[in-house]
Design an enzyme around this catalytic site. Sequence first.
Site, PDB file in Angstrom:
ATOM      1  N   PRO A  71       0.832  -1.210   0.000  1.00  0.00           N
ATOM      2  CA  PRO A  71       0.000   0.000   0.000  1.00  0.00           C
ATOM      3  C   PRO A  71       0.866   1.258   0.000  1.00  0.00           C
ATOM      4  CG  PRO A  71      -0.532  -1.429   1.874  1.00  0.00           C
ATOM      5  CD  PRO A  71       0.656  -2.027   1.199  1.00  0.00           C
ATOM      6  N   GLY A 119       2.091   5.073   0.694  1.00  0.00           N
ATOM      7  CA  GLY A 119       2.034   6.203   1.624  1.00  0.00           C
ATOM      8  C   GLY A 119       1.591   5.889   3.036  1.00  0.00           C
ATOM      9  N   LEU A 148       5.308   1.879   4.545  1.00  0.00           N
ATOM     10  CA  LEU A 148       5.878   0.561   4.244  1.00  0.00           C
ATOM     11  C   LEU A 148       6.930   0.624   3.132  1.00  0.00           C
ATOM     12  CD1 LEU A 148       2.711  -1.717   4.567  1.00  0.00           C
ATOM     13  CD2 LEU A 148       4.361  -1.045   6.302  1.00  0.00           C
ATOM     14  N   SER A 154       6.873   1.888  -0.018  1.00  0.00           N
ATOM     15  CA  SER A 154       6.487   1.499  -1.383  1.00  0.00           C
ATOM     16  C   SER A 154       7.311   2.234  -2.435  1.00  0.00           C
ATOM     17  CB  SER A 154       4.998   1.750  -1.615  1.00  0.00           C
ATOM     18  OG  SER A 154       4.732   3.117  -1.470  1.00  0.00           O
ATOM     19  N   SER A 155       7.599   3.527  -2.212  1.00  0.00           N
ATOM     20  CA  SER A 155       8.322   4.259  -3.258  1.00  0.00           C
ATOM     21  C   SER A 155       9.777   3.798  -3.327  1.00  0.00           C
ATOM     22  CB  SER A 155       8.222   5.773  -3.059  1.00  0.00           C
ATOM     23  OG  SER A 155       8.902   6.160  -1.906  1.00  0.00           O
ATOM     24  N   ALA A 156      10.380   3.487  -2.182  1.00  0.00           N
ATOM     25  CA  ALA A 156      11.758   2.985  -2.208  1.00  0.00           C
ATOM     26  C   ALA A 156      11.814   1.648  -2.941  1.00  0.00           C
ATOM     27  CB  ALA A 156      12.291   2.829  -0.785  1.00  0.00           C
ATOM     28  N   ALA A 157      10.871   0.754  -2.629  1.00  0.00           N
ATOM     29  CA  ALA A 157      10.869  -0.569  -3.283  1.00  0.00           C
ATOM     30  C   ALA A 157      10.671  -0.409  -4.792  1.00  0.00           C
ATOM     31  CB  ALA A 157       9.786  -1.450  -2.675  1.00  0.00           C
ATOM     32  N   ASP A 200      15.314   3.277   3.716  1.00  0.00           N
ATOM     33  CA  ASP A 200      14.329   2.427   3.031  1.00  0.00           C
ATOM     34  C   ASP A 200      14.942   1.714   1.831  1.00  0.00           C
ATOM     35  OD1 ASP A 200      12.620   3.619   4.812  1.00  0.00           O
ATOM     36  OD2 ASP A 200      11.092   4.133   3.329  1.00  0.00           O
TER      37      ASP A 200
HETATM   38  O1  PMV Z   1       6.900   6.570   5.763  1.00  0.00           O
HETATM   39  P1  PMV Z   1       8.054   6.160   4.927  1.00  0.00           P
HETATM   40  O2  PMV Z   1       7.945   4.739   4.427  1.00  0.00           O
HETATM   41  O3  PMV Z   1       8.318   7.130   3.804  1.00  0.00           O
HETATM   42  O4  PMV Z   1       9.338   6.159   5.875  1.00  0.00           O
HETATM   43  C1  PMV Z   1       9.925   7.382   6.278  1.00  0.00           C
HETATM   44  C2  PMV Z   1      11.018   7.171   7.281  1.00  0.00           C
HETATM   45  C3  PMV Z   1      11.641   8.489   7.802  1.00  0.00           C
HETATM   46  O5  PMV Z   1      12.619   8.139   8.790  1.00  0.00           O
HETATM   47  C4  PMV Z   1      10.601   9.349   8.459  1.00  0.00           C
HETATM   48  C5  PMV Z   1      12.311   9.276   6.690  1.00  0.00           C
HETATM   49  C6  PMV Z   1      13.627   8.709   6.170  1.00  0.00           C
HETATM   50  O6  PMV Z   1      14.060   9.197   5.126  1.00  0.00           O
HETATM   51  O7  PMV Z   1      14.238   7.837   6.809  1.00  0.00           O
END
Ligand code: PMV
Length: 323
Positions: free
Chosen positions: A106, A108, A111, A113-116, A157
């Site tokens: 899912p 935002g 989890l 998702s954009s990094a994966a 991530d």
């Molecule tokens: O919510 P996500 O999956 O984008 O994770 C963000 C994690 C943070 O520590 C808030 C930002 C980061 O770049 O590590």
Amino acid sequence: MTKSKASAPAKVILFGEHFVVHGNPAILASINRRVVVNARTISENRVAIRSDIGFAGHYSGSIFRMIEGGMEAKTILDPLHSAITRILSSRSKKTGIEIDISSSVPLGIGLGSSAAACVATVAAVTSLFQKKLNRQEICMMAIESERLIHKDSSGADCYVSTFGGLIHYRKDKFKKVQAKGPLALIIASTGIRHFTGDLVASVSKFKDSNETLFESMAKQAANICVQAQGAIQSGRHDRVGELMNENQALLRQLGISHYKTDDLIDICCKAGALGAKITGAGGGGAVIALAATKEDSEKIASRVKAVGYDSYEVKIDREGLAA
Ligand code: PMV
């Protein structure tokens, strides 16, 4: 036409989100939900991107044409487009590229998702050409692309999605952490999507107006990470749970908690979780809870579902990027 495929896992942050952006350590795990990218070269001179979570469009040069997903499509697809064009120009390739993304992650809710998606896209597209990149190179390219979404990304991530497993991460360096015994983890989601960049900016604002306080909170967060690593390695899951609760108290103090995540944490703990906290940026999003046993984790997930939220058990993925 040449074809390739790669997939990369989602993640949870067990300890240290937000503080990790400011140079602190974090403990993360990749989980058994994946983003799969199928790439192929095409004769038309364009980059076409289609995702099964409702976004599609194509780029002719830098001109974007949205096919699906409204105004948000460009924001979601731009980092992937930028990764693809950098790969093409570094190899002096003029070909068009089409990628199809299918995702069980899912968007935002914390989890990753954009990094994966960035990791799997970089891996799939580079595999179309002769010289493949190693994991570290793929990870660095994915981080650069992710920084188009939020410029202060810690990179954590992309690292956990690329290398997989349970990791201790700090400032572009990671170590694998060996857990004694399986961690019974449950995700509970508010379904409220967040924008990581906005929440990271709000924490920076908090830091600027409360310098001494932030410094002391960051020290506590770092100390929690050290203790958590020891507790995970020695299988003291009760202690891991307590430390998750302590970490959550710091996140609440940072102002990134939400009444619905507070509600979910309460529900998980009342249903028997050893500890629960926000995972990722917060401001809605999801909660990660730890149970003592598999039976307990089933019970917690069903309790959360019974009150109307989405919830599922997750396992730690050991593989990371598969290309
Ligand atoms: O919510 P996500 O999956 O984008 O994770 C963000 C994690 C943070 O520590 C808030 C930002 C980061 O770049 O590590």
